[in-house]
Motif scaffolding. Structure first.
Motif, short mmCIF file in Angstrom:
data_model
loop_
_atom_site.label_atom_id
_atom_site.label_comp_id
_atom_site.label_asym_id
_atom_site.label_seq_id
_atom_site.Cartn_x
_atom_site.Cartn_y
_atom_site.Cartn_z
N CYS A 88 -4.02 -1.73 -0.40
CA CYS A 88 -3.24 -1.14 -1.63
C CYS A 88 -4.06 -0.66 -2.66
CB CYS A 88 -2.32 -2.20 -2.26
SG CYS A 88 -1.96 -1.88 -3.96
N ASN A 140 -0.99 -8.06 -6.56
CA ASN A 140 -1.74 -6.99 -5.97
C ASN A 140 -3.03 -6.53 -6.42
OD1 ASN A 140 1.21 -6.52 -5.99
ND2 ASN A 140 0.95 -4.28 -5.39
N CYS A 197 0.27 2.22 -9.58
CA CYS A 197 0.51 2.39 -7.96
C CYS A 197 0.95 4.04 -7.86
CB CYS A 197 1.89 1.36 -7.85
SG CYS A 197 2.52 2.24 -6.50
N CYS A 285 4.99 4.99 0.63
CA CYS A 285 3.58 4.36 0.34
C CYS A 285 3.17 4.36 1.89
CB CYS A 285 3.71 3.13 0.13
SG CYS A 285 2.05 2.25 0.24
FE1 SF4 Z 1 0.25 -0.63 -3.30
FE2 SF4 Z 1 2.12 1.07 -4.54
FE3 SF4 Z 1 1.76 0.59 -1.96
FE4 SF4 Z 1 2.93 -1.01 -3.28
S1 SF4 Z 1 3.59 0.86 -3.17
S2 SF4 Z 1 1.52 -1.41 -1.76
S3 SF4 Z 1 1.52 -1.04 -5.14
S4 SF4 Z 1 0.32 1.50 -3.36
#
Ligand code: SF4
Ligand code: 13P
Length: 328
Positions: A88, A140, A197, A285
């Protein structure tokens, strides 16, 4: 379902039995991964499940910090992250010490609450600046950062966690948007970090106005990792599983979904008579999508990649996670 997919499902089922394994999948995982999981959920639910589930092996279909939390909470079990590269980026935006820092620069951002540190600071620097001020770490974050924090939180319980502390000032890391959202609901002073994010932070106020225009009857749900300008226009702000509950309970028949598109799978499964529109079509993501049925099968047959956290980090990190999980 294709022959290849059903064969993979069968092989995974057999391997799970042989190894006494359980599959946990975050709500953002690919549809076919969520479909074979024993438990799906948001970060908080998956942490609770990892801490209590009865098995020898947990296959964690999510990103690295989630598997790490499972390993911290269940040191007696083997935790496998099927895709070693599923990380992440937000979790890497704050480091304990300067020599481990990987993210250095961020685009400017207009922020309202308390104070945000520039990114030539580390967690140790911010703690030195505010001695005795408790650190609330969003889950996170890395295990090292959790180990240096007082308590963890998720998007589902951030305000409850902040309110549980006796202090009038708290440091919240690393998501600026979650901190700004929490600041609206607490009188305590939040000292926020400037992480974000990239999937949620790209949504703008204009995206909300466009979606509302296109679907005027729809209720708009948004994840608190979105910008405040977006959250202030939403009908409901909550975690991924909070959205699942809201969509089920709401009398609305149509929804605009302001989070990663993996959530659409459960939203549609649970509510076949309701309609769901993405707030933006590119809320995907890439790290969450790395895990496939093939990678789960490889993980279980080769026992890879085992996520281990050394005791000197695991024990203090577990204290921060346990303090959160102990809140009723
Ligand atoms: Fe990380 Fe955003 Fe993916 Fe969630 S959606 S895992 S906060 S990068
Ligand atoms: P939830 O805690 O709502 O599942 O969110 C986790 C996450 O990574 C959001 O981007």
């Amino acid at each position: 379902m294709s022959d290849e997919l059903s064969l993979l499902r069968e092989e995974i089922g057999a391997l799970k039995k042989k190894r006494n394994a359980i599959i946990l999948a975050h709500n953002y995982q690919r549809d076919e991964v969520q479909a074979i999981a024993d438990y799906t959920g948001d970060s908080l639910e998956l942490s609770r499940t990892a801490a209590t589930v009865d098995c020898d092996i947990i296959v964690f279909c999510g990103v690295h910090f989630m598997a790490e939390s499972a390993a911290i909470l269940s040191p007696d079990k083997i935790v496998l992250l099927p895709e070693a590269g599923a990380t992440c980026p937000m979790a890497e935006m704050i480091e304990v010490d300067a020599d481990r820092r990987v993210w250095r620069t961020f685009p400017g951002y207009a922020i309202q609450p308390s104070f945000v540190f520039p990114h030539d600071f580390t967690l140790k620097d911010i703690k030195k600046q505010y001695p005795g001020t408790p650190v609330v770490a969003y889950v996170n974050t890395t295990a090292e950062v959790k180990a240096e924090s007082d308590i963890c939180c998720t998007s589902a319980n951030v305000v409850k966690v902040i309110e549980s502390l006796p202090d009038e000032k708290v440091i919240c890391i690393p998501d600026r948007n979650l901190s700004m959202w929490a600041q609206k609901s607490t009188k305590k002073q939040i000292i926020a970090w400037d992480g974000f994010c990239h999937v949620h932070d790209r949504v703008t106020r204009q995206d909300v106005l466009d979606a509302r225009n296109k679907y005027p009857a729809a209720a708009l749900m948004a994840h608190p990792e979105c910008r405040l300008e977006v959250l202030e226009l939403a009908d409901y702000v909550t975690s991924t599983s909070g959205m699942l509950r809201f969509a089920k309970a709401s009398p609305a028949k149509e929804f605009i979904v302001g989070t990663e598109l993996g959530l659409m799978y459960r939203l549609k499964e649970d509510n076949p008579c309701k309609t769901f529109h993405p707030l933006r079509a590119d809320m995907i993501c890439p790290n969450m999508k790395k895990t496939t049925l093939k990678s789960i099968m490889n993980a279980l047959s080769n026992m890879e990649k085992i996520i281990k956290v050394p005791a000197e980090i695991r024990i203090p990190a577990k204290m921060a996670l346990d303090r959160m999980l102990d809140l009723k």
